[in-house]
Design an enzyme around this catalytic site. Structure first.
Site, short mmCIF file in Angstrom:
data_model
loop_
_atom_site.label_atom_id
_atom_site.label_comp_id
_atom_site.label_asym_id
_atom_site.label_seq_id
_atom_site.Cartn_x
_atom_site.Cartn_y
_atom_site.Cartn_z
N GLY A 91 0.84 -5.08 1.21
CA GLY A 91 -0.55 -5.38 0.32
C GLY A 91 0.08 -6.11 -0.85
O GLY A 91 -0.90 -6.62 -1.32
N GLU B 73 4.92 -4.77 7.54
CA GLU B 73 3.98 -3.60 8.30
C GLU B 73 4.33 -3.46 9.57
O GLU B 73 4.43 -2.32 10.05
CB GLU B 73 2.33 -4.12 8.18
CG GLU B 73 1.69 -4.03 6.95
CD GLU B 73 1.79 -5.35 6.06
OE1 GLU B 73 2.90 -6.22 6.42
OE2 GLU B 73 0.95 -5.32 5.00
N ALA C 166 0.84 -1.22 0.08
CA ALA C 166 -0.06 0.01 -0.06
C ALA C 166 0.91 1.35 -0.07
O ALA C 166 1.91 1.28 0.47
CB ALA C 166 -0.84 -0.02 1.25
N GLU D 119 -0.18 -9.58 0.04
CA GLU D 119 -1.55 -9.87 0.35
C GLU D 119 -2.51 -10.26 -0.80
O GLU D 119 -2.99 -10.93 -0.97
CB GLU D 119 -2.35 -8.79 1.30
CG GLU D 119 -1.35 -8.84 2.59
CD GLU D 119 -1.99 -7.80 3.41
OE1 GLU D 119 -1.38 -6.45 3.22
OE2 GLU D 119 -2.57 -7.90 4.58
N1 CAA Z 1 4.37 3.21 -0.57
C1 CAA Z 1 5.01 4.36 -1.35
N2 CAA Z 1 6.20 4.48 -2.07
C2 CAA Z 1 6.94 3.50 -2.05
C3 CAA Z 1 6.57 2.17 -1.40
C4 CAA Z 1 5.37 2.03 -0.66
N3 CAA Z 1 5.09 1.05 -0.32
N4 CAA Z 1 7.34 1.40 -1.68
C5 CAA Z 1 8.50 2.20 -2.74
N5 CAA Z 1 7.91 3.40 -2.49
C6 CAA Z 1 8.70 4.31 -3.46
C7 CAA Z 1 10.06 4.99 -2.68
O1 CAA Z 1 9.56 5.78 -1.65
C8 CAA Z 1 10.61 5.41 -3.82
O2 CAA Z 1 10.09 6.80 -4.32
P1 CAA Z 1 11.01 8.28 -4.45
O3 CAA Z 1 11.98 7.86 -5.63
O4 CAA Z 1 9.96 9.21 -4.67
O5 CAA Z 1 11.86 8.30 -2.95
C9 CAA Z 1 10.46 4.66 -4.87
O6 CAA Z 1 9.25 3.81 -4.71
C10 CAA Z 1 11.90 3.62 -5.10
O7 CAA Z 1 11.92 3.07 -3.93
P2 CAA Z 1 13.32 2.93 -2.85
O8 CAA Z 1 14.34 4.00 -3.62
O9 CAA Z 1 13.04 2.69 -1.60
O10 CAA Z 1 14.08 1.67 -3.62
P3 CAA Z 1 14.72 0.46 -2.98
O11 CAA Z 1 15.17 -0.47 -3.95
O12 CAA Z 1 16.07 1.28 -2.30
O13 CAA Z 1 13.94 -0.26 -2.03
C11 CAA Z 1 12.21 -1.54 -1.06
C12 CAA Z 1 12.86 -0.95 -2.24
C13 CAA Z 1 12.88 -2.25 -0.05
C14 CAA Z 1 10.83 -2.18 -1.62
C15 CAA Z 1 11.75 0.05 -0.29
O14 CAA Z 1 11.25 0.79 -1.38
C16 CAA Z 1 10.79 -0.47 0.58
O15 CAA Z 1 11.19 -0.67 1.68
N6 CAA Z 1 9.53 -0.06 0.42
C17 CAA Z 1 8.14 -0.08 1.53
C18 CAA Z 1 7.89 -1.60 1.45
C19 CAA Z 1 6.64 -1.66 2.53
O16 CAA Z 1 6.83 -1.46 3.63
N7 CAA Z 1 5.41 -2.17 2.14
C20 CAA Z 1 4.34 -2.40 2.90
C21 CAA Z 1 3.37 -1.06 3.04
S1 CAA Z 1 2.10 -1.25 4.42
C22 CAA Z 1 1.01 -2.12 3.65
O17 CAA Z 1 1.08 -2.64 2.53
C23 CAA Z 1 -0.14 -2.09 4.57
C24 CAA Z 1 -1.11 -3.21 4.02
O18 CAA Z 1 -1.20 -4.31 4.66
C25 CAA Z 1 -2.40 -2.73 3.39
#
Ligand code: CAA
Length: 250
Positions: free
Chosen positions: A108, A131, A63, A111
Site C-alpha cells: 500500500g 502482496e 497496509a 501504491e
Molecule cells: N504491517 C504491520 N507491521 C509492520 C509492517 C506492515 N506492513 N511492516 C513492518 N511492520 C512492523 C514489524 O512487524 C515490526 O514490528 P515489531 O517490532 O512489533 O515486530 C516493525 O514494523 C519493524 O519491522 P521489521 O522488524 O520487520 O524490520 P526489518 O527492517 O527487519 O524489515 C521490512 C523491514 C522488509 C519492510 C519488513 O518489515 C516487511 O517485510 N514488512 C512487510 C512489508 C509488506 O509486505 N507490505 C505489504 C503489506 S500488504 C498491503 O499493503 C496490501 C495492500 O495492497 C493494501
C-alpha cells in the site's frame, strides 16, 4: 499524532508517522490520511503537496498486516475502499502531488506513491508490491497504476514475483522520476517550482494526463476552453513580450 501536516509557503508536507510499524497504515492512520488529503484537496491556499514518511527507514511499509490478518471479505472490501479513497485524492486533487520516498515503500505504500504525480526516491529506498508473498494482491490501485506508469511487463514482474527493487532499478524502470538525497529537499524544490506555474493550466494538465488513453477528443475540447482563462492570455502574452508571466489563477 500519526499524520502530520506542515506548511512551507503554498506547499503542504504530509508525513505519515507510525515509526514503530515502519509507518504501515492501520485504520486510524489511513482514515486520518484520507481526511487530511480531503481537506488539502479543497484548500485553495495549498498549491502543491508532498507526501513522505517519518524517520530514516520507511516511507510507508504497506497496509498493516496485523490488522488485515483479522479481516473477513466484507471488512477487506471496506479496507480496500478506504485505501482507494486516499489514492484517488492524491491522483485527482487539482494540484501536483509528489511522493518523497525516504525508505521502504511496499504494498500500500508503493501504491500511495504511484497515485502521486511524481515520485522521488532516496538512495536507500526500496519499493515493491510484495502482496503475493502474503497470498493477496495489491488492493489500493497498484494493479492499475503500476501498469500505467511502468508498463504491463514491469507490473507483472513486480506483482507476480513480489520482489523489491532498489532506488537504481526503480529509476531504470520508470517507477521513480529521480533519486535524490535528501529526498525531501528535492521534492520541496520541485513543489515550490510548480507553485510558480499557472494553477489553472497545471490542474488541467493533471486532469488531461490522467485521462484514459483514447480520450483525445476531451483533450482537444479542454485545450480550447483553457484559452478563455486570464492565465492563458497572460502566459502567452508574456512569452511574446519576453517577460516573466504573472499568473493569478483566473
Ligand atoms: N504491517 C504491520 N507491521 C509492520 C509492517 C506492515 N506492513 N511492516 C513492518 N511492520 C512492523 C514489524 O512487524 C515490526 O514490528 P515489531 O517490532 O512489533 O515486530 C516493525 O514494523 C519493524 O519491522 P521489521 O522488524 O520487520 O524490520 P526489518 O527492517 O527487519 O524489515 C521490512 C523491514 C522488509 C519492510 C519488513 O518489515 C516487511 O517485510 N514488512 C512487510 C512489508 C509488506 O509486505 N507490505 C505489504 C503489506 S500488504 C498491503 O499493503 C496490501 C495492500 O495492497 C493494501
Amino acid at each position: 499524532m500519526s499524520i502530520d501536516v506542515a506548511r512551507d509557503g503554498a506547499v503542504a508536507v504530509v508525513t505519515v508517522d507510525r515509526q514503530d510499524a515502519l509507518n504501515a497504515l492501520d485504520v486510524a492512520t489511513l482514515t486520518e490520511l484520507r481526511d487530511r488529503l480531503g481537506e488539502l484537496a479543497k484548500d485553495g491556499t495549498v498549491r502543491a503537496l508532498v507526501l513522505t514518511g517519518a524517520g530514516e527507514k520507511a516511507f510507508v511499509a504497506g497496509a498493516d498486516i496485523k490488522y488485515m490478518s483479522g479481516l473477513d471479505p466484507d471488512g477487506a472490501k471496506g479496507w480496500g475502499a478506504l485505501g482507494h479513497e486516499a489514492g484517488r485524492l492524491l491522483e485527482t486533487m487539482p494540484k501536483p502531488t509528489i511522493a518523497a520516498i525516504n525508505g521502504f515503500a511496499l504494498g500500500g505504500g508503493c501504491e500511495l506513491a504511484l497515485a502521486c504525480d511524481l515520485r522521488y526516491a532516496a538512495g536507500r529506498a526500496k519499493l515493491g508490491q510484495p502482496e503475493i508473498n502474503l497470498g493477496i494482491v495489491p488492493g489500493w490501485g497498484g494493479t492499475q497504476r503500476l501498469a500505467r506508469i511502468c508498463g504491463l511487463g514491469v507490473a507483472k514482474d513486480l506483482i507476480y514475483t513480489g520482489r523489491t527493487v532498489d532506488a537504481e532499478e526503480a529509476l531504470r524502470i520508470g517507477l521513480v522520476n529521480a533519486i535524490a538525497d535528501p529526498v525531501l529537499d528535492r521534492a520541496l524544490e520541485t513543489a515550490h517550482a510548480l507553485t510558480a506555474k499557472s494553477p489553472v493550466a497545471l490542474a488541467l494538465a493533471k486532469r488531461l494526463v490522467n485521462l484514459a488513453p483514447g480520450a483525445l477528443d476531451a483533450e482537444a475540447e479542454a485545450f480550447g476552453e483553457l484559452f478563455a482563462s486570464e492565465d492563458a492570455k497572460e502566459g502567452l502574452a508574456a512569452f511574446v513580450d519576453k517577460r516573466e508571466p504573472r499568473f493569478t489563477g483566473r
